[in-house]
Design a protein around this motif. Structure first.
Motif, PDB file in Angstrom:
ATOM      1  N   PRO A  36      -5.954  -2.678 -43.616  1.00  0.00           N
ATOM      2  CA  PRO A  36      -6.461  -2.556 -42.372  1.00  0.00           C
ATOM      3  C   PRO A  36      -5.407  -3.296 -41.453  1.00  0.00           C
ATOM      4  O   PRO A  36      -4.466  -4.067 -41.792  1.00  0.00           O
ATOM      5  CB  PRO A  36      -7.593  -3.610 -42.403  1.00  0.00           C
ATOM      6  N   VAL A  37      -5.582  -2.834 -39.978  1.00  0.00           N
ATOM      7  CA  VAL A  37      -4.427  -3.302 -38.960  1.00  0.00           C
ATOM      8  C   VAL A  37      -5.063  -4.546 -38.486  1.00  0.00           C
ATOM      9  O   VAL A  37      -6.229  -4.461 -37.909  1.00  0.00           O
ATOM     10  CB  VAL A  37      -3.999  -2.274 -38.049  1.00  0.00           C
ATOM     11  N   SER A  38      -4.248  -5.733 -38.267  1.00  0.00           N
ATOM     12  CA  SER A  38      -4.689  -6.734 -37.622  1.00  0.00           C
ATOM     13  C   SER A  38      -5.182  -6.446 -35.921  1.00  0.00           C
ATOM     14  O   SER A  38      -4.279  -5.763 -35.442  1.00  0.00           O
ATOM     15  CB  SER A  38      -3.834  -8.007 -37.803  1.00  0.00           C
ATOM     16  N   GLN A  39      -5.626  -7.419 -35.594  1.00  0.00           N
ATOM     17  CA  GLN A  39      -5.978  -7.350 -34.039  1.00  0.00           C
ATOM     18  C   GLN A  39      -4.607  -7.438 -33.382  1.00  0.00           C
ATOM     19  O   GLN A  39      -4.573  -6.870 -32.355  1.00  0.00           O
ATOM     20  CB  GLN A  39      -7.054  -8.179 -33.707  1.00  0.00           C
ATOM     21  N   ARG A  40      -3.835  -8.481 -33.756  1.00  0.00           N
ATOM     22  CA  ARG A  40      -2.478  -8.836 -33.139  1.00  0.00           C
ATOM     23  C   ARG A  40      -1.833  -7.594 -33.401  1.00  0.00           C
ATOM     24  O   ARG A  40      -1.018  -7.186 -32.149  1.00  0.00           O
ATOM     25  CB  ARG A  40      -1.774  -9.904 -33.780  1.00  0.00           C
ATOM     26  N   GLU A  41      -1.599  -6.764 -34.120  1.00  0.00           N
ATOM     27  CA  GLU A  41      -0.820  -5.583 -34.339  1.00  0.00           C
ATOM     28  C   GLU A  41      -1.316  -4.377 -33.378  1.00  0.00           C
ATOM     29  O   GLU A  41      -0.667  -3.797 -32.696  1.00  0.00           O
ATOM     30  CB  GLU A  41      -0.720  -5.142 -35.813  1.00  0.00           C
ATOM     31  N   ARG A  42      -2.576  -4.366 -33.511  1.00  0.00           N
ATOM     32  CA  ARG A  42      -2.954  -3.371 -32.452  1.00  0.00           C
ATOM     33  C   ARG A  42      -2.696  -3.549 -30.822  1.00  0.00           C
ATOM     34  O   ARG A  42      -2.397  -2.981 -30.035  1.00  0.00           O
ATOM     35  CB  ARG A  42      -4.728  -3.210 -32.593  1.00  0.00           C
ATOM     36  N   SER A  43      -2.874  -4.959 -30.602  1.00  0.00           N
ATOM     37  CA  SER A  43      -2.506  -5.292 -29.347  1.00  0.00           C
ATOM     38  C   SER A  43      -0.799  -5.002 -29.026  1.00  0.00           C
ATOM     39  O   SER A  43      -0.346  -4.413 -28.236  1.00  0.00           O
ATOM     40  CB  SER A  43      -2.525  -6.910 -29.067  1.00  0.00           C
ATOM     41  N   LEU A  44      -0.167  -5.269 -30.152  1.00  0.00           N
ATOM     42  CA  LEU A  44       1.284  -5.168 -30.090  1.00  0.00           C
ATOM     43  C   LEU A  44       1.662  -3.664 -29.951  1.00  0.00           C
ATOM     44  O   LEU A  44       2.371  -3.247 -29.029  1.00  0.00           O
ATOM     45  CB  LEU A  44       2.293  -5.632 -31.030  1.00  0.00           C
ATOM     46  N   ARG A  45       0.975  -2.712 -30.575  1.00  0.00           N
ATOM     47  CA  ARG A  45       1.109  -1.274 -30.616  1.00  0.00           C
ATOM     48  C   ARG A  45       0.777  -0.940 -29.080  1.00  0.00           C
ATOM     49  O   ARG A  45       1.249   0.172 -28.463  1.00  0.00           O
ATOM     50  CB  ARG A  45       0.292  -0.741 -31.707  1.00  0.00           C
ATOM     51  N   ALA A  46      -0.381  -1.472 -28.510  1.00  0.00           N
ATOM     52  CA  ALA A  46      -0.783  -0.920 -27.380  1.00  0.00           C
ATOM     53  C   ALA A  46       0.403  -1.319 -26.170  1.00  0.00           C
ATOM     54  O   ALA A  46       0.651  -0.612 -25.288  1.00  0.00           O
ATOM     55  CB  ALA A  46      -2.019  -1.437 -26.814  1.00  0.00           C
ATOM     56  N   ARG A  47       0.855  -2.651 -26.301  1.00  0.00           N
ATOM     57  CA  ARG A  47       1.908  -2.896 -25.372  1.00  0.00           C
ATOM     58  C   ARG A  47       3.036  -2.147 -25.509  1.00  0.00           C
ATOM     59  O   ARG A  47       3.877  -1.563 -24.551  1.00  0.00           O
ATOM     60  CB  ARG A  47       2.233  -4.463 -25.681  1.00  0.00           C
ATOM     61  N   LEU A  48       3.537  -1.723 -26.768  1.00  0.00           N
ATOM     62  CA  LEU A  48       4.580  -0.727 -26.856  1.00  0.00           C
ATOM     63  C   LEU A  48       4.435   0.577 -26.214  1.00  0.00           C
ATOM     64  O   LEU A  48       5.251   1.269 -25.663  1.00  0.00           O
ATOM     65  CB  LEU A  48       4.968  -0.551 -28.331  1.00  0.00           C
ATOM     66  N   ALA A  49       3.286   0.975 -26.399  1.00  0.00           N
ATOM     67  CA  ALA A  49       2.901   2.342 -25.928  1.00  0.00           C
ATOM     68  C   ALA A  49       2.914   2.326 -24.482  1.00  0.00           C
ATOM     69  O   ALA A  49       3.433   3.088 -23.568  1.00  0.00           O
ATOM     70  CB  ALA A  49       1.400   2.912 -26.378  1.00  0.00           C
ATOM     71  N   THR A  50       2.557   1.401 -23.883  1.00  0.00           N
ATOM     72  CA  THR A  50       2.304   0.983 -22.282  1.00  0.00           C
ATOM     73  C   THR A  50       3.884   0.862 -21.848  1.00  0.00           C
ATOM     74  O   THR A  50       4.413   1.562 -20.867  1.00  0.00           O
ATOM     75  CB  THR A  50       1.687  -0.317 -21.993  1.00  0.00           C
ATOM     76  N   GLU A  51       4.739   0.334 -22.609  1.00  0.00           N
ATOM     77  CA  GLU A  51       6.229   0.077 -22.102  1.00  0.00           C
ATOM     78  C   GLU A  51       6.905   1.563 -21.953  1.00  0.00           C
ATOM     79  O   GLU A  51       7.764   1.666 -21.386  1.00  0.00           O
ATOM     80  CB  GLU A  51       6.932  -0.928 -23.345  1.00  0.00           C
TER      81      GLU A  51
END
Length: 109
Positions: A36-51
């Motif tokens: 399972p992916v942690s909530q923090r990792e999901r948040s970082l993935r979203a930030r990376l996609a945004t960048e």
């Protein structure tokens, strides 16, 4: 699917795709359904996609987010392993800490 008379229908071959983390971040730790992916990792993935989506991309910001995402994936991986394993001895902890510090030192050089 349209098939011409007298011809056999060819189905496209489905190839396995790499994990999402390798597609977005170039991570060395692919994710499967068992991990399972942690909530923090999901948040970082979203930030990376945004960048990546930004018109005024900042390469330094992308590198910083990718670095933080990699660190979080390593944190999560170590947490999963250490919770499943028996307790480590002091010598084993020191050996593993030396490996991490050695990697950090070689990256800085």
């Amino acid at each position: 699917m349209i098939v011409m008379p007298g011809r056999t229908a060819l189905r496209p071959q489905r190839l396995p795709l790499p994990g999402v983390s390798t597609l977005l971040s170039g991570s060395a730790i692919p994710h499967t359904r068992e991990q399972p992916v942690s909530q923090r990792e999901r948040s970082l993935r979203a930030r990376l996609a945004t960048e990546y989506r930004r018109r005024d991309r900042d390469p330094d910001a992308i590198v910083a987010v990718r670095r933080e995402l990699a660190a979080q994936q390593i944190r999560d991986h170590i947490t999963r392993i250490t919770t499943a394993a028996p307790p480590l001895t002091d010598g084993q902890r020191q050996e593993l800490a030396a490996l991490v510090l050695e990697g950090a030192a070689s990256a800085a050089a």
